[in-house]
Design a protein around this motif. Structure first.
Motif, mmCIF file in Angstrom:
data_model
loop_
_atom_site.group_PDB
_atom_site.id
_atom_site.type_symbol
_atom_site.label_atom_id
_atom_site.label_comp_id
_atom_site.label_asym_id
_atom_site.label_seq_id
_atom_site.Cartn_x
_atom_site.Cartn_y
_atom_site.Cartn_z
ATOM 1 N N GLY A 156 0.821 -1.205 0.000
ATOM 2 C CA GLY A 156 0.000 0.000 0.000
ATOM 3 C C GLY A 156 0.849 1.247 0.000
ATOM 4 O O GLY A 156 1.977 1.247 0.509
ATOM 5 N N GLY A 157 0.330 2.322 -0.584
ATOM 6 C CA GLY A 157 1.040 3.590 -0.602
ATOM 7 C C GLY A 157 0.488 4.499 -1.674
ATOM 8 O O GLY A 157 -0.610 4.290 -2.211
ATOM 9 N N ALA A 158 1.268 5.507 -2.002
ATOM 10 C CA ALA A 158 0.882 6.378 -3.106
ATOM 11 C C ALA A 158 0.820 5.587 -4.406
ATOM 12 O O ALA A 158 -0.017 5.841 -5.271
ATOM 13 N N ARG A 159 1.722 4.621 -4.512
ATOM 14 C CA ARG A 159 1.720 3.664 -5.628
ATOM 15 C C ARG A 159 1.957 2.281 -5.046
ATOM 16 O O ARG A 159 2.790 2.109 -4.142
ATOM 17 N N ALA A 160 1.270 1.286 -5.571
ATOM 18 C CA ALA A 160 1.454 -0.074 -5.067
ATOM 19 C C ALA A 160 1.059 -1.077 -6.144
ATOM 20 O O ALA A 160 0.138 -0.835 -6.927
ATOM 21 N N SER A 161 1.755 -2.211 -6.149
ATOM 22 C CA SER A 161 1.408 -3.293 -7.086
ATOM 23 C C SER A 161 1.913 -4.617 -6.524
ATOM 24 O O SER A 161 2.864 -4.657 -5.739
ATOM 25 N N ILE A 162 1.251 -5.700 -6.918
ATOM 26 C CA ILE A 162 1.699 -7.059 -6.612
ATOM 27 C C ILE A 162 1.572 -7.842 -7.905
ATOM 28 O O ILE A 162 0.483 -7.926 -8.486
ATOM 29 N N ASP A 163 2.684 -8.436 -8.372
ATOM 30 C CA ASP A 163 2.632 -9.142 -9.646
ATOM 31 C C ASP A 163 2.110 -10.566 -9.452
ATOM 32 O O ASP A 163 1.828 -11.007 -8.328
ATOM 33 N N GLU A 164 1.982 -11.305 -10.564
ATOM 34 C CA GLU A 164 1.402 -12.650 -10.512
ATOM 35 C C GLU A 164 2.234 -13.618 -9.680
ATOM 36 O O GLU A 164 1.719 -14.595 -9.147
ATOM 37 N N GLY A 165 3.526 -13.338 -9.558
ATOM 38 C CA GLY A 165 4.380 -14.192 -8.756
ATOM 39 C C GLY A 165 4.364 -13.862 -7.279
ATOM 40 O O GLY A 165 5.027 -14.534 -6.486
ATOM 41 N N GLY A 166 3.622 -12.818 -6.888
ATOM 42 C CA GLY A 166 3.523 -12.437 -5.482
ATOM 43 C C GLY A 166 4.537 -11.411 -5.032
ATOM 44 O O GLY A 166 4.613 -11.098 -3.836
ATOM 45 N N SER A 167 5.330 -10.850 -5.949
ATOM 46 C CA SER A 167 6.300 -9.822 -5.584
ATOM 47 C C SER A 167 5.607 -8.464 -5.508
ATOM 48 O O SER A 167 4.879 -8.082 -6.442
ATOM 49 N N ALA A 168 5.843 -7.745 -4.410
ATOM 50 C CA ALA A 168 5.154 -6.478 -4.165
ATOM 51 C C ALA A 168 6.098 -5.295 -4.301
ATOM 52 O O ALA A 168 7.281 -5.379 -3.961
ATOM 53 N N VAL A 169 5.554 -4.186 -4.796
ATOM 54 C CA VAL A 169 6.272 -2.911 -4.882
ATOM 55 C C VAL A 169 5.344 -1.838 -4.350
ATOM 56 O O VAL A 169 4.162 -1.793 -4.710
ATOM 57 N N ALA A 170 5.865 -0.977 -3.471
ATOM 58 C CA ALA A 170 5.053 0.123 -2.933
ATOM 59 C C ALA A 170 5.948 1.321 -2.667
ATOM 60 O O ALA A 170 7.129 1.175 -2.342
ATOM 61 N N ALA A 171 5.365 2.495 -2.816
ATOM 62 C CA ALA A 171 6.098 3.736 -2.545
ATOM 63 C C ALA A 171 5.126 4.779 -2.024
ATOM 64 O O ALA A 171 3.946 4.800 -2.396
ATOM 65 N N GLY A 172 5.616 5.646 -1.161
ATOM 66 C CA GLY A 172 4.789 6.706 -0.621
ATOM 67 C C GLY A 172 5.578 7.488 0.413
ATOM 68 O O GLY A 172 6.799 7.336 0.543
#
Length: 440
Positions: free
Chosen positions: A279-295
């Motif tokens: 979660g954050g200003a930007r967030a994503s979770i790909d099909e493999g379960g790897s998450a990226v978030a920034a804020g």
């Protein structure tokens, strides 16, 4: 746990079922006694086949390796009188499935035998080789499910030697992507589902479970269905959080949903897990379960995502739990929105009366072999599997493969003597079922 200690525990667990009842056969027919002797005589051949299968890598995404294991199984089944076909699965980016059919006496039951060619160990895994250590053997897929395929072959060989295979109607379906199924399932599992509609009985040759020192019968398997929640909210300076203008933000909306799941969803035979959150200003979770978030600490988060799964025992429970989850997600916090999406997943194999009757027949075999009765396994102790795709259409029994420990991890270890025990059970059970009149 050390390898030595784990082996000691394994040996103790394996010994218990064998001493729980007299070791001599009770009421076997002449053909059934011959099957038991054939399994014993072929044990070295069965172990050699297991070694050959294990030493060929067949991680699900190693399409060439899965295909090669399929060819090895073709070489075992065709001499037993099966017509064998390879069904490519290019449409779902998987290798394919091996389908073998044996035509027997008209009007008698058709048996569907289910196993899988693939493992979780891809070519880049450091765990690649079969290593025998007395009555134990380590190797990728040694239990799940190359050991199960060896049990199938050993049982069919014994039936052929005793003369009970010639009249048996049997379909063998060995999927090439059980560990990471291709999508959509309407393509990846079409042949298996169709076979279930033709069959009178489905027998699943994934691993035997030993619980409390006893071999267990599996009359149920729970579903495994992924879900993804995406929550959104208004973003701006953190000083405005919870105001009528800005609302609660995406992270609080997601937190509300997950807290409500924890308090409102629990019921018998259901588990639900949240695996990854971002979660954050930007967030994503790909099909493999790897998450990226920034804020930033002073910015109200615009996006929050969670992924997880649910496991249910019946189709009715699946529908009920999904409806509850959707209702919770829809009760939005101020200034937010959210949606939930469910993946295809694996359906449940419910504990039906037909499945219980199959276990009773297996326990008849156990009595005649001088083995202890197998109680029904608590479905919370068994994961999802391919047999569930046919369970709504046909009476089913799971866990006819060998006993193993450490599945899906380096050091996966199979008890070689359990291959012998399971092959005897399967050969006699299949011979008895094959002589019954079909209800189709």
């Amino acid at each position: 746990m050390t390898t030595l200690f784990r082996r000691a525990l394994l040996a103790a667990a394996l010994a218990a079922p064998l001493v729980a009842a007299p070791a001599t056969a009770q009421r076997l027919s002449a053909a059934e006694a011959a099957m038991s002797r054939s399994v014993d005589a072929d044990q070295d051949r069965s172990v050699a086949l297991l070694e050959t299968l294990v030493n060929q890598n067949s991680g699900t995404l190693n399409l060439d390796g899965v295909t090669k294991v399929g060819a090895m199984m073709r070489a075992e089944l065709e001499p037993l009188g099966f017509t064998v076909a390879w069904k490519p699965m290019d449409a779902v980016q998987r290798a394919g499935h091996l389908i073998a059919v044996h035509r027997g006496k008209a009007g008698t039951k058709t048996l569907l035998l289910i196993g899988h060619l693939d493992t979780v160990f891809e070519p880049n895994s450091p765990f690649q080789t079969f290593v025998r250590k007395g009555d134990l053997a380590e190797g990728p897929g040694a239990g799940d499910d190359k050991g199960g395929m060896v049990v199938i072959v050993a049982a069919l060989r014994a039936m052929q030697a005793a003369g009970t295979l010639k009249n048996a109607n049997i379909e063998v379906h060995l999927t090439g992507d059980e560990e990471k199924s291709g999508s959509p399932h309407r393509i990846a599992r079409a042949d298996l589902i169709a076979a279930g509609k033709r069959a009178d009985v489905a027998l699943d040759f994934e691993g035997l479970v030993i619980d409390g020192g006893r071999d267990m019968g599996s009359i149920a398997r729970r579903s495994a269905i992924d879900w993804r929640i995406t929550a959104t909210g208004r973003t701006g300076h953190s000083s405005g959080i919870f105001t009528a203008e800005m609302g609660d933000g995406a992270v609080y909306e997601l937190a509300r949903i997950l807290a409500a799941f924890r308090t409102e969803l629990p019921e018998p035979n259901l588990t639900f897990n949240t695996g990854v959150i971002a979660g954050g200003a930007r967030a994503s979770i790909d099909e493999g379960g790897s998450a990226v978030a920034a804020g930033k600490t002073n910015i109200i988060p615009a996006t929050a995502i969670a992924i997880g799964d649910i496991r249910t025992l019946t189709p009715e429970q699946t529908a009920r739990v999904k409806a509850k989850m959707e209702a919770i997600v829809a009760a939005h916090a101020p200034g937010t929105d959210a949606k939930i999406e469910f993946g295809e997943g694996y359906p449940p194999m419910a504990p039906t009366n037909g499945n219980r009757a199959l276990l009773a027949k297996l326990n008849g075999v156990n009595r005649d072999l001088g083995l202890a009765e197998m109680p029904a396994l608590d479905p919370l102790k068994r994961g999802a599997g391919d047999v569930s795709f046919v369970a709504e259409d046909v009476d089913s029994l799971a866990g006819l493969g060998p006993y193993s420990t450490g599945d899906h991890a380096p050091g996966e270890t199979v008890d070689l003597q359990s291959i012998r025990r399971q092959a005897k059970r399967a050969a006699i059970l299949m011979s008895r079922l094959s002589a019954e009149r079909s209800t189709r």
